[in-house]
Design an enzyme around this catalytic site. Structure first.
Site, PDB file in Angstrom:
ATOM      1  N   CYS A 122     -26.795  30.421  -7.961  1.00  0.00           N
ATOM      2  CA  CYS A 122     -25.403  29.583  -7.728  1.00  0.00           C
ATOM      3  C   CYS A 122     -24.529  30.097  -6.608  1.00  0.00           C
ATOM      4  CB  CYS A 122     -24.389  29.591  -8.885  1.00  0.00           C
ATOM      5  SG  CYS A 122     -25.674  28.959 -10.386  1.00  0.00           S
ATOM      6  N   HIS A 274     -17.715  26.763  -7.981  1.00  0.00           N
ATOM      7  CA  HIS A 274     -19.117  26.380  -8.578  1.00  0.00           C
ATOM      8  C   HIS A 274     -19.079  25.733  -9.885  1.00  0.00           C
ATOM      9  CE1 HIS A 274     -23.117  26.412  -9.622  1.00  0.00           C
ATOM     10  NE2 HIS A 274     -23.016  27.129 -10.544  1.00  0.00           N
ATOM     11  N   ASN A 304     -24.718  21.370 -13.689  1.00  0.00           N
ATOM     12  CA  ASN A 304     -24.715  22.744 -12.850  1.00  0.00           C
ATOM     13  C   ASN A 304     -25.946  22.328 -11.720  1.00  0.00           C
ATOM     14  OD1 ASN A 304     -25.162  24.988 -11.492  1.00  0.00           O
ATOM     15  ND2 ASN A 304     -25.081  26.278 -13.283  1.00  0.00           N
TER      16      ASN A 304
HETATM   17  O1  UT7 Z   1     -24.126  29.584 -13.011  1.00  0.00           O
HETATM   18  C1  UT7 Z   1     -24.351  30.305 -14.154  1.00  0.00           C
HETATM   19  C2  UT7 Z   1     -25.162  29.526 -14.983  1.00  0.00           C
HETATM   20  N1  UT7 Z   1     -24.521  29.550 -16.503  1.00  0.00           N
HETATM   21  C3  UT7 Z   1     -23.181  29.711 -16.843  1.00  0.00           C
HETATM   22  O2  UT7 Z   1     -22.224  29.758 -16.338  1.00  0.00           O
HETATM   23  C4  UT7 Z   1     -23.024  29.579 -18.430  1.00  0.00           C
HETATM   24  C5  UT7 Z   1     -22.082  30.330 -19.131  1.00  0.00           C
HETATM   25  N2  UT7 Z   1     -22.087  30.385 -20.472  1.00  0.00           N
HETATM   26  C6  UT7 Z   1     -21.796  28.827 -20.948  1.00  0.00           C
HETATM   27  O3  UT7 Z   1     -21.284  27.915 -20.490  1.00  0.00           O
HETATM   28  C7  UT7 Z   1     -21.586  28.789 -22.615  1.00  0.00           C
HETATM   29  O4  UT7 Z   1     -22.236  30.098 -23.133  1.00  0.00           O
HETATM   30  C8  UT7 Z   1     -22.453  27.785 -23.066  1.00  0.00           C
HETATM   31  C9  UT7 Z   1     -21.791  26.365 -22.886  1.00  0.00           C
HETATM   32  C10 UT7 Z   1     -23.929  27.747 -22.451  1.00  0.00           C
HETATM   33  C11 UT7 Z   1     -22.944  27.784 -24.839  1.00  0.00           C
HETATM   34  O5  UT7 Z   1     -21.697  27.743 -25.375  1.00  0.00           O
HETATM   35  P1  UT7 Z   1     -21.178  28.908 -26.481  1.00  0.00           P
HETATM   36  O6  UT7 Z   1     -20.100  28.886 -27.148  1.00  0.00           O
HETATM   37  O7  UT7 Z   1     -21.671  30.252 -25.982  1.00  0.00           O
HETATM   38  O8  UT7 Z   1     -22.359  28.547 -27.503  1.00  0.00           O
HETATM   39  P2  UT7 Z   1     -23.519  29.234 -28.389  1.00  0.00           P
HETATM   40  O9  UT7 Z   1     -24.494  29.472 -27.159  1.00  0.00           O
HETATM   41  O10 UT7 Z   1     -22.934  30.608 -28.878  1.00  0.00           O
HETATM   42  O11 UT7 Z   1     -24.125  28.418 -29.311  1.00  0.00           O
HETATM   43  C12 UT7 Z   1     -23.222  27.903 -30.638  1.00  0.00           C
HETATM   44  C13 UT7 Z   1     -24.207  27.052 -31.224  1.00  0.00           C
HETATM   45  C14 UT7 Z   1     -25.380  27.544 -31.576  1.00  0.00           C
HETATM   46  O12 UT7 Z   1     -25.674  27.068 -32.847  1.00  0.00           O
HETATM   47  P3  UT7 Z   1     -25.537  28.354 -34.204  1.00  0.00           P
HETATM   48  O13 UT7 Z   1     -26.420  29.285 -34.004  1.00  0.00           O
HETATM   49  O14 UT7 Z   1     -24.060  28.636 -34.369  1.00  0.00           O
HETATM   50  O15 UT7 Z   1     -25.847  27.305 -35.306  1.00  0.00           O
HETATM   51  C15 UT7 Z   1     -26.343  26.812 -30.833  1.00  0.00           C
HETATM   52  O16 UT7 Z   1     -27.874  26.893 -31.248  1.00  0.00           O
HETATM   53  O17 UT7 Z   1     -24.450  25.572 -30.593  1.00  0.00           O
HETATM   54  C16 UT7 Z   1     -25.735  25.434 -30.681  1.00  0.00           C
HETATM   55  N3  UT7 Z   1     -26.107  24.858 -29.494  1.00  0.00           N
HETATM   56  C17 UT7 Z   1     -25.975  23.524 -29.164  1.00  0.00           C
HETATM   57  N4  UT7 Z   1     -25.927  22.420 -30.212  1.00  0.00           N
HETATM   58  C18 UT7 Z   1     -25.754  21.330 -29.720  1.00  0.00           C
HETATM   59  C19 UT7 Z   1     -26.391  25.320 -28.269  1.00  0.00           C
HETATM   60  N5  UT7 Z   1     -26.469  24.387 -27.266  1.00  0.00           N
HETATM   61  C20 UT7 Z   1     -26.642  23.264 -28.017  1.00  0.00           C
HETATM   62  C21 UT7 Z   1     -26.770  21.915 -27.594  1.00  0.00           C
HETATM   63  N6  UT7 Z   1     -26.279  20.873 -28.544  1.00  0.00           N
HETATM   64  N7  UT7 Z   1     -26.859  21.588 -26.191  1.00  0.00           N
END
Ligand code: UT7
Length: 347
Positions: A122, A274, A304
């Site tokens: 990125c 970004h 992204n």
């Molecule tokens: O350029 C660099 C690239 N990446 C980034 O900058 C990403 C940075 N991180 C983020 O943006 C966030 O961490 C995310 C948006 C990716 C994820 O958000 P989060 O609040 O950290 O969610 P999580 O991964 O802790 O997931 C929470 C819940 C999980 O379910 P359980 O285990 O609580 O039952 C996931 O399985 O949300 C679930 N989940 C989804 N549900 C529906 C994860 N992805 C999805 C989805 N749809 N797409």
């Protein structure tokens, strides 16, 4: 020493629009528009058709940038190609894009424009900007073509197992021409780059691992055929770690360049961040006291797009009249590696 400024900008996104709902409908992923939109700000993204790769999309964006600069590819002294989704493992996609410009090789005077690939995810555009501007300022190149292009859709786990990463990324390409000018009012004023390899595993894709024999690890079959486990095949991310580091390093690098130039948020006309997650950018903006009307976004429609994000934003800002010569632009990015950077340009 000449100043290095951006003399042309271009972009390309593939026509296939995939909404959040379509991730569920088309691919059967257990997700909802509300989940993705609330946590990231993404509404839809673009996917390239099978057969189209980063080299081809980069070529379309490069052509637009050349047109915008009123230049031909034969005016270019150096190509820098930033991608984390190269067409093939080698040679570099910069060479594969370069050969599409068949006019380079026509006639009695072929132009063998050198092509350099960089792998800074990125932050690829900002790393490329620092290299290209350095060449221009040193007088070793008059015009550098910098391309950021990504075909994420071919390498995402399109199942519920991969939904966290898959919902974030989209395809596209952006390009900029970095040129020499004697005009003291225009040019790249300062850049700052950083990396912390200790964060490498927090966002990575390990399908090519040269320490393995063979390089594609097939633990279920060592005789040349086997099953690649999903954690090797698809990108893996520790989202919370990446989020925290993104906010911290984007703030740090942005404050760093502004401090060196003696600038505050009021002095900057446009902030180009970004686009990994709208919430990351809101944190950065709130922490640094940047008002919403000085920010531009494209995450809602493209997701992204990694190395393509910043040039796509700049291209749209120029096309819509939001960005004009004389304006001061601050850019910042964070991505896998970890790598990050910031830069200030007098447009
Ligand atoms: O350029 C660099 C690239 N990446 C980034 O900058 C990403 C940075 N991180 C983020 O943006 C966030 O961490 C995310 C948006 C990716 C994820 O958000 P989060 O609040 O950290 O969610 P999580 O991964 O802790 O997931 C929470 C819940 C999980 O379910 P359980 O285990 O609580 O039952 C996931 O399985 O949300 C679930 N989940 C989804 N549900 C529906 C994860 N992805 C999805 C989805 N749809 N797409």
């Amino acid at each position: 020493m000449p100043n290095a400024y951006i003399s042309g900008i271009g972009g390309y996104v593939p026509p296939d629009v995939v909404s959040n709902d379509e991730l569920a409908k088309r691919y059967g992923i257990d997700t909802t528009h509300e989940w993705i939109h609330q946590r990231t700000g993404i509404e839809e993204r673009r996917y390239a058709a099978e057969g189209v790769g980063s080299g081809e999309m980069g070529y379309y964006a490069a052509k637009k940038a050349l047109e915008n600069a009123q230049m031909s590819i034969r005016d270019i002294d150096m190509i820098i190609f930033a991608t984390l989704s190269p067409d093939i493992h080698f040679p570099g996609t910069g060479c594969l894009m370069q050969r599409r410009f068949t006019e380079l090789f026509e006639g009695d005077m072929p132009r063998y424009v050198p092509a350099l690939d960089i792998r800074n995810q990125c932050s690829g555009f900002l790393y490329g900007l620092a290299i290209g501007a350095g060449m221009v300022q040193a007088g070793t190149a008059k015009h550098v073509l910098l391309v950021g292009s990504e075909t994420h859709s071919a390498a995402l786990d399109m199942t519920t197992r991969g939904r966290t990463v898959t919902s974030l990324f989209g395809d596209g390409a952006g390009a900029a021409i970095i040129s020499a000018t004697d005009d003291p009012k225009r040019g790249l004023r300062k850049w700052q780059l950083g990396a912390d390899g200790r964060g490498a595993e927090a966002l990575c894709m390990r399908v090519w691992d040269i320490t393995k024999r063979p390089f594609i690890d097939t633990p279920n079959g060592r005789d040349g055929v086997g099953v690649i486990p999903p954690e090797i095949m698809w990108p893996q991310m520790d989202g919370k770690q990446v989020f925290r580091n993104a906010v911290e390093k984007m703030c740090m690098s942005l404050m760093g360049v502004c401090f060196e130039l003696g600038l505050s948020a009021e002095d900057i006309d446009l902030f180009v961040f970004h686009q990994a997650n709208m919430r990351i950018n809101q944190y950065v903006a709130n922490s640094l006291g940047i008002p919403e009307n000085k920010l531009i976004h494209n995450i809602h429609k493209y997701g992204n797009t990694t190395a393509a994000t910043i040039p796509l934003l700049l291209w749209e800002a120029v096309e819509t009249g939001r960005l004009k010569p004389g304006m001061k632009v601050a850019m910042s990015a964070f991505g896998a590696g970890y790598t990050w950077g910031a830069a200030v340009i007098d447009w």
